[in-house]
Design an enzyme around this catalytic site. Sequence first.
Site, PDB file in Angstrom:
ATOM      1  N   TRP A 103     -35.710  20.033  17.932  1.00 26.24           N
ATOM      2  CA  TRP A 103     -34.655  20.475  17.007  1.00 26.24           C
ATOM      3  C   TRP A 103     -35.103  20.324  15.572  1.00 26.24           C
ATOM      4  O   TRP A 103     -34.831  21.204  14.737  1.00 26.24           O
ATOM      5  CB  TRP A 103     -33.353  19.723  17.293  1.00 26.24           C
ATOM      6  N   ASP A 172     -28.881  15.586  11.171  1.00 25.07           N
ATOM      7  CA  ASP A 172     -28.416  16.325  12.345  1.00 25.07           C
ATOM      8  C   ASP A 172     -28.086  15.294  13.422  1.00 25.07           C
ATOM      9  O   ASP A 172     -28.977  14.708  14.029  1.00 25.07           O
ATOM     10  CB  ASP A 172     -29.509  17.288  12.818  1.00 25.07           C
ATOM     11  N   LYS A 196     -22.537  18.160  22.893  1.00 21.39           N
ATOM     12  CA  LYS A 196     -23.188  17.046  23.558  1.00 21.39           C
ATOM     13  C   LYS A 196     -22.253  15.833  23.610  1.00 21.39           C
ATOM     14  O   LYS A 196     -21.912  15.354  24.677  1.00 21.39           O
ATOM     15  CB  LYS A 196     -24.497  16.713  22.857  1.00 21.39           C
TER      16      LYS A 196
END
Lengths: 361, 361
Positions: A103, A172, A196
Site C-alpha cells: 500500500w 494511512d 478492514k
Amino acid sequence: MTKRKFNFFPGPATLPLPALEKARDEFLDFEGTGMSVLEISHRSKPWQKVMDDADALVREVMGVPSDYKVMWLGGGASSQFYMVPANLQVPGKPMEYVNTGGWSTKAIKEVELYGETKVIASSKEENFSYIPADVEFSEGAAYAHITSNNTLYGTEWNYEPKVPSDVPLVCDMSSDIMARKANVKDHGVIYAGAQKNLGPAGVTLVIVREDLIDRVPENMPTMQKWSTHVAKGSMFNTPPVFPIYMCKLGLEHLKEMGGVKAMEKLNREKAKILYDVIDSSDGFYKGHARVDSRSLMNVTFTMETPELENKCVDEAIPLDLIGLKGHRSVGGMRASIYNAMPIEGVKKLAKYLTEFKEKNQ
Amino acid sequence: MTKRKFNFFPGPATLPLPALEKARDEFLDFEGTGMSVLEISHRSKPWQKVMDDADALVREVMGVPSDYKVMWLGGGASSQFYMVPANLQVPGKPMEYVNTGGWSTKAIKEVELYGETKVIASSKEENFSYIPADVEFSEGAAYAHITSNNTLYGTEWNYEPKVPSDVPLVCDMSSDIMARKANVKDHGVIYAGAQKNLGPAGVTLVIVREDLIDRVPENMPTMQKWSTHVAKGSMFNTPPVFPIYMCKLGLEHLKEMGGVKAMEKLNREKAKILYDVIDSSDGFYKGHARVDSRSLMNVTFTMETPELENKCVDEAIPLDLIGLKGHRSVGGMRASIYNAMPIEGVKKLAKYLTEFKEKNQ
C-alpha cells in the site's frame, strides 16, 4: 440459516454480529420512517442524525481534538493516495514517505505527479518483513507519510517516527484504525478505508487538522479538495449512505465493548495466542514479520512447502475457519484478526494449527 | 413494522421492495457462505459472481454492444464530472457541453482545468425550464456532453442531438438510466450515479466505448483513469460491494418486470397521470418544465403561494406520501417517480392533489 463462519479475510472482513443484526432488523424500516435507510434522502433529518452520530462517535472513540475535521468520502483509500499530495503539496518542498509494503508503494507512485517525492526509508529489500527503525523525517518536508499497518506483510509500526513540529504527519491507518490507541494530535491527517477494521467497503474515513484544509491549490477539481467536503459535512454530493450507516453501527458496538482501550487489550491477547503457536512450533510455522514489527491485525506465516500451506488452508474450511490464504507477495497463510474477530475464532484457529502441526510435522 | 411509505425523494430514492426483501433475508448469510455479503473478500468466487452477474445484467437490460466496457466506481457521478475531461481531453480540441440545469452546471465547472470548454446551448435564462431545441455539436470537438434528465428542474431530452460521427457523445444519465430506451451505440460514454434509478448511493455505473479507454494522458493519477478500472474489472481497489450488490438485485427485478421496454411504458403511464392533474387544474398547479421538455422521472410544479405549497407537502405526509418538497432552485413541489415507484403511489398522489385542489382553490 447456515452457521456463522470465522472469517479471517483481510478486507472486506468480518463485522460485529450485533451491528449486522441491527442493520438487518431495520433494513426495511429505518427508525419508523417506513423506508429503508438506503432510500431516505441524504437531506432528511433522520439521515443527518446518522452523520452527526458517526462524527461524534469517531471523535469520542479516537479522542479527536476539536481542531480536527472528520470526513466520510467515497472512492477508497486508494483515492487518498493522490488526494494527500493534491491537498498538501507545497511548491519546492519534498513529500516524504516510508515504504513498508504494497500500500505504501501504491501511495508513493501517485505523488510524483504533484512534486518531488522522497522515500526516506524502506524495507523492500527484505520483502517488507520489518518496519525501519529510528525513522526521522526532514525539516522542510511538505509532509511525512507512513502506513501504520501493512496488511499484506503483517507488520505494524510499534513506535512513533520523529517528525519536525511544522511537518504534518499523514498516516494511512486503513488496517489498524481503532485497533489500538493513536495519538490523533500527533498527526496532520489520518485516513482509513473502512473495509478492514471500521465497516464495509465503500467509504473512507479522513481526519484532517483544520489548518491543513485550505492548503490545496485553487486549480484542483472540486471533488478532490478536502475543503469541499469539510464545508458541506461530507455531503457536497450524495455520500455512500449504507457504508457510513454500517460504520456508525460498528462504532456504537465498539463503544459498548469499552472503546479502543478495551479493544487494544483484547487485540494484544488475540495476536499473542497466534504468535505463541508460531513461536512454539519449532519452525513448523515461520512468521514472516520480524518480531519487533509484528502486526496485531494480520498474522502472516509460511510453512515448509506450498503443498503443506494449501493443505492447511483447505482443511480449515470445513471447520468454519475461512480466508486464511496468504497474499501472493508473501505466500503461505495470513490470519486477519481485526476488532470484529471474536477471541473464540482465534482460539479455534490456534487449536487447529497446533493439531495440524502434530499431524503433519 | 411500520407501513411502507410512498417515497418521492429525488435520490437516494425508493428501491424495489423485492430487492430490499432479498437483501434483508440473506443479510447475515450470503448464499450459504455463513458470512454477510458485506464481509466476503472481493477476491472470492461468490463476490466475483455478483460482479459478473451485474455486468451481464447491465449489458442485457440496456443492450450494451460488445465493444463497450462496464465499470462500477466509487466517488459518485460528481467524480465523473472531472474524470470525463481527464480521460477524454484532446489537446487543441474544445470540450462541448449543453447546460440544462444544476448538474450540467457542476459538470461544466470542472472542465476548464483540462482545456477549452464550450457551452454550445443553455436554458439558464429561463431557469432551465426546457431542453434547447435543434442542438448540434461541432466538428472537431473532443467530445459532446449532455445531461439526459434534470432532476432539479424536471426536464428531459426528448430528442437526440446532432453529433458529428467522430465526436463521442457523453451522457450523464444519473436520473433516467434504464427508465426508457437509450441507444448505447450512439454514445461514447454513459455514466450514472446509482442512487436515483439504479440502486442505493455509493456507486456510479460507467459505460465506455473501448476505443476511448486509452485516450487518457499518462500523467494522470491511477485511480482517475478509466483504463485502470477496466483492466481490473472494477476491482483495482476494493469496490463498494454493497451498493453494487443492491444494483444487481435491482437489475434482476427490472428484468423480471419485463426490462426497459416494459418499464418505459409504465413510466409514461405514471408521468401522464400526474401531468394530467397539472394540465386539468386550471392553473392551480403550474408545471415548471415546458411541455415538450417534460421529464418522465421528476414532475416539478408550483402553486400560487409558498404557503399553499408547504401546506400541500405537509398534508401529504400523514397519507404516507413522502418527499414532495421541490428543490430550492424551482421551489414548489417535485414528485420523483423513478422505476421503483409503483403506479399505486402515483395514483394515490394524483388523487390527493385533485382533492387538495378542490379544498384549497
